[in-house]
Structures are given as C-alpha cells and as structure tokens.
Design a protein around this motif. Structure first.
Motif, short mmCIF file in Angstrom:
data_model
loop_
_atom_site.label_atom_id
_atom_site.label_comp_id
_atom_site.label_asym_id
_atom_site.label_seq_id
_atom_site.Cartn_x
_atom_site.Cartn_y
_atom_site.Cartn_z
N PRO A 39 15.08 -41.64 -39.79
CA PRO A 39 13.90 -42.47 -40.04
C PRO A 39 12.66 -41.83 -39.40
N LEU A 40 11.50 -42.15 -39.94
CA LEU A 40 10.25 -41.56 -39.46
C LEU A 40 10.01 -41.84 -37.98
N TRP A 41 10.32 -43.07 -37.53
CA TRP A 41 10.03 -43.44 -36.15
C TRP A 41 10.89 -42.63 -35.16
N ILE A 42 12.11 -42.30 -35.57
CA ILE A 42 12.97 -41.48 -34.72
C ILE A 42 12.42 -40.05 -34.66
N TYR A 43 11.97 -39.57 -35.80
CA TYR A 43 11.39 -38.22 -35.85
C TYR A 43 10.16 -38.13 -34.95
N VAL A 44 9.34 -39.18 -34.95
CA VAL A 44 8.15 -39.22 -34.09
C VAL A 44 8.56 -39.19 -32.61
N LEU A 45 9.62 -39.95 -32.26
CA LEU A 45 10.11 -39.96 -30.88
C LEU A 45 10.59 -38.57 -30.46
N ILE A 46 11.24 -37.87 -31.39
CA ILE A 46 11.74 -36.52 -31.10
C ILE A 46 10.57 -35.58 -30.82
N ILE A 47 9.51 -35.70 -31.61
CA ILE A 47 8.33 -34.86 -31.40
C ILE A 47 7.70 -35.16 -30.04
N ILE A 48 7.60 -36.44 -29.68
CA ILE A 48 7.04 -36.83 -28.39
C ILE A 48 7.89 -36.25 -27.25
N ALA A 49 9.21 -36.37 -27.40
CA ALA A 49 10.13 -35.84 -26.37
C ALA A 49 9.95 -34.34 -26.21
N THR A 50 9.78 -33.63 -27.32
CA THR A 50 9.59 -32.18 -27.27
C THR A 50 8.29 -31.82 -26.58
N LEU A 51 7.25 -32.57 -26.87
CA LEU A 51 5.95 -32.34 -26.23
C LEU A 51 6.04 -32.62 -24.72
N MET A 52 6.82 -33.63 -24.34
CA MET A 52 7.00 -33.95 -22.93
C MET A 52 7.68 -32.79 -22.20
N GLN A 53 8.73 -32.26 -22.81
CA GLN A 53 9.43 -31.13 -22.19
C GLN A 53 8.53 -29.90 -22.12
N THR A 54 7.73 -29.69 -23.14
CA THR A 54 6.81 -28.56 -23.15
C THR A 54 5.80 -28.69 -22.02
N TYR A 55 5.29 -29.89 -21.83
CA TYR A 55 4.32 -30.14 -20.76
C TYR A 55 4.98 -29.94 -19.39
N GLY A 56 6.20 -30.44 -19.24
CA GLY A 56 6.93 -30.28 -17.98
C GLY A 56 7.17 -28.82 -17.66
N ALA A 57 7.58 -28.05 -18.67
CA ALA A 57 7.83 -26.62 -18.48
C ALA A 57 6.54 -25.88 -18.11
N LEU A 58 5.43 -26.28 -18.73
CA LEU A 58 4.13 -25.67 -18.43
C LEU A 58 3.73 -25.92 -16.99
N ARG A 59 3.97 -27.15 -16.50
CA ARG A 59 3.62 -27.48 -15.12
C ARG A 59 4.49 -26.71 -14.12
N ILE A 60 5.76 -26.47 -14.47
CA ILE A 60 6.61 -25.64 -13.61
C ILE A 60 6.05 -24.23 -13.52
N TYR A 61 5.68 -23.69 -14.68
CA TYR A 61 5.11 -22.34 -14.73
C TYR A 61 3.84 -22.25 -13.88
N LEU A 62 2.96 -23.22 -14.02
CA LEU A 62 1.69 -23.21 -13.28
C LEU A 62 1.92 -23.32 -11.78
N TRP A 63 2.94 -24.10 -11.39
CA TRP A 63 3.25 -24.23 -9.96
C TRP A 63 3.77 -22.90 -9.40
N VAL A 64 4.70 -22.27 -10.13
CA VAL A 64 5.23 -20.98 -9.69
C VAL A 64 4.12 -19.93 -9.65
N LYS A 65 3.28 -19.92 -10.68
CA LYS A 65 2.18 -18.96 -10.74
C LYS A 65 1.23 -19.12 -9.56
#
Length: 409
Positions: free
Chosen positions: A235-261
């Motif tokens: 369903p579309l709403w599940i697909y939207v949740l998946i996209i949000i979850a992916t963006l959350m992980q991307t943001y989290g990974a970016l913040r780890i990188y910035l902290w290490v840097k």
C-alpha cells in the motif's frame, strides 16, 4: 571453554579462513568443476558459518570485553560458556549444511545458535542494569535485533522441513533474517564498538547526539525491512513509511560521519595508519551501503537490484566483508592483544584489496548482466580473487602473535 580474549579472537580469524576456503571452492566449482560437493549445500554452509563462526563470535567477545570494562566485578562464567557453545554450534552448522543442506540436524544447530543469542541478550540486559554509557543502547538494540531475526530463520526452517515453500514466503523469511542480522545486529554492534573504542581514548560522543543518531537508526532499521520486500504490492502508506525510515537512517549515518570527521585529528593521534585505514575502508563501505539503500526506494532501481543475482551477492558482501569484516579486523588490531608486525599489516592490506576486487568484479558483472552480456573469464577471475582472499586470511591468522594475555575472569 574459552579462557582468553586473544584465543577467542584467533579462533574467529581461523573461522574466517574456513569461510574464505568455502568461497574459493564454490568459485572453483563454477569456473571449472568440483563434482564431489553440492553448490547449494556449500553456499548454506558458507553463509551460516560466516555469520556464527566469524562475525557473531567476534561480536560476542568484544561485547563481553565491553561489559568487563564497564563492570570489572562482572562474573563472566555464563558468557564464556555461551561464546564456547556458539563456536561449537557454528561448526555444527558448517558440517551439517555441507553434508545435507537443510535437514533436521542443520536446523537443530540453527535453533541452538538462536537460543544462544537469546540467552546472551537477556544476560547482557541483566548484567548491564544500572550501567551508564553511550554504547549500551547500541549493544542492547543489536542483541534485540539478533533475537528478532530468529522469526525469519524459524519461518524459513519450518517451510523447508515441511516442504511448504512458496517463492514469496521464502524470500520474505530469508530477507527478514538477513535484514535484522546485517542491518540490525551487525551494524548496531559495530557502531557500539566504535563509540566505546573512541571513548576509551578520550573521544566521547555527546549524549544528546548519540541518542539522536541511535533513534534515527533504530526506527529506520525496524521499518527498513520494507526495503527488502519492495517487490511486493505494498500500500502507498507503507511505501511512504519505508521512504521515511530510509531517510532517517541516512540522516543518522550522516551525523555519525560528521562526528567522526570533527574528531579526526584526535583519532590520528591515538590510532595507527593501519587502524585509520581500516576505519576509512569500513566507513566508505557503510556510506556506499546507505547510498544504495536510499536509491533502492525508487521502484525501478529496486526491481533492477533484486532481479540480478550478482548485484544481490555484491550488496550482501559489501556489508559482510567490506564493512563489518573490515571493522572487526580494525577492532582486533586496536585491542592491542596482538603484536602488529609488518607481515600482519601486509596480510590485512592484501585481504582488504582482495575484498575490494571481489566487489568490483561482482559489480561489473551485475552491470553487464542487464544487457545479458557475459564477461570473458569472469568466473576464473573471481576464483583467483577468492583464492587471494583465502591466502591473505591464512596469512593474517599465522601472523597473529599475542602481545599480552587477557583472561576473561
């Protein structure tokens, strides 16, 4: 069952040699001929032993060392037995899958491996009650994900034993298990180890930042399973949740990188060139993994990725070898329990080069497979690369010399 940290780590590296050997034999069978072995049986044996004999054993040992660092009076008897049993279980999987694939014997060892993870998880929660620290959240969630992945393993085993397998159900169960092992247990435990390793060197992540990154990654991982089943009609709403979850992980990974840097100058002072190189290598693989994960939310890219075997294998190896295995080698070296000789350093570099070449070759084959174009001598080249991995893993093992004994209680 296991008296020292260095013994457990060296046995884990020996298991890596066996993983590489099985990979080499599989590539030999594809490129040439090896009628004595069943390819599917070897694949199952290779995968399960890599999970339990190499990665899980290393993670259990490092998590136990973390527990000792945080609580020097901790009784390690239970955890030493669990680690020893995990080694025995891993060898049980190695032999049983190699001989007969999925059977009641191999499934019994899989169940035992899962039960060990459940007991280890409960033991960790009980032993670490009241203990503070930024890494604790990561280890707790990693162990929870290890237990959660059992749902996929049990489902898969039940279907295979009862011969009630359907393609969709098989894939759903397999990807559920792989997702919460790879993206849950393995990745979260490695992040916990990274934070703990740097904290011991005086490089401490702010508690608020750690919490933000953790929740971005945790929720993203829970919902991120959807990325593995985008081929289903969702369903579309599940697909939207998946996209949000992916963006959350991307943001989290970016913040780890910035902290290490932001702390890289400090890291350069406390880690050797080899240690930093492995950290960069694993970090780059993790960044590629996050980027590919983000791109897979586009339906056309997702269908492309899941449609070609070489691309799937390349992606799984990206996480297992380039990211997690490189980081575990980093942790083994950082632990200071082994003398870092020129031979050991060269062997590690050679191994990671072979892993890179393996990824490169699989990636090229995946791209060419889109137009159904075969690369001349591709299988022979892959055999040569996996042989290099085996030889370099063997050299790593032979070069490990204890710097000092470390008894686990």
């Amino acid at each position: 069952m296991m008296r020292t940290l260095s013994f457990g780590l060296k046995l884990s590296v020996f298991n890596l040699i066996i993983v590489a050997l099985l990979g080499t034999l599989m590539r030999y069978k594809i490129a040439f001929s090896f009628p004595l072995a069943d390819q599917k049986f070897m694949l199952e044996s290779h995968a399960h032993f890599a999970f339990y004999g190499w990665i899980t054993s290393c993670l259990y040992i490092f998590i136990l060392k973390y527990m000792q660092d945080k609580n020097p009076t901790l009784s390690t008897k239970l955890f030493k037995k669990l680690i020893g049993l995990n080694f025995i279980t891993a060898y049980g999987m190695l032999v049983s899958f190699l001989v007969g694939g999925y059977s009641w014997v191999s499934i019994l060892f899989v169940v035992l491996g899962i039960l060990i993870s459940v007991v280890f998880c409960f033991g960790f929660f009980k032993s670490m009650k009241g203990v503070e620290g930024n890494s604790k959240l990561w280890f707790q969630s990693g162990l929870i994900f290890a237990v959660l992945s059992a749902v996929g393993a049990f489902s898969l085993s039940y279907m295979l034993m009862t011969k009630s397998v359907t393609t969709d159900a098989y894939l759903r169960s397999q990807y559920f298990y792989l997702h919460f092992q790879y993206n849950g247990f393995f990745i979260f435990s490695c992040i916990g180890l990274l934070i703990h390793t740097l904290t011991k060197k005086g490089i401490v992540i702010p508690k608020r930042l750690n919490g933000l990154i953790f929740w971005m990654m945790f929720v993203g991982c829970l919902l991120g399973y959807g990325l593995s089943v985008l081929w289903m009609k969702l369903p579309l709403w599940i697909y939207v949740l998946i996209i949000i979850a992916t963006l959350m992980q991307t943001y989290g990974a970016l913040r780890i990188y910035l902290w290490v840097k932001s702390n890289w100058k400090k890291i350069k002072k406390v880690q050797s060139l080899l240690e930093r190189s492995l950290l960069i290598y694993a970090g780059a693989a993790f960044a590629i993994k996050i980027t590919l994960q983000l791109g897979s939310t586009i339906p056309s890219i997702s269908h492309f990725a899941f449609g070609f075997r070489n691309i799937v294998i390349s992606y799984l190896h990206l996480i297992l070898l380039m990211c997690v295995s490189a980081f575990l080698l980093h942790q083994i070296i950082v632990s200071s329990y082994f003398k870092i000789s020129k031979t050991l350093s060269s062997a590690v570099v050679l191994f990671m080069l072979a892993v890179f070449l393996n990824e490169l070759m699989l990636g090229i084959m995946g791209v060419f497979s889109v137009s159904y174009t075969s690369i001349p001598y591709a299988h022979e080249i892959l055999f040569g690369i996996t042989l290099l991995m085996f030889v370099s893993a063997l050299l790593i093992f032979l070069s490990l010399r204890k710097a000092k004994p470390e008894y686990l209680g």
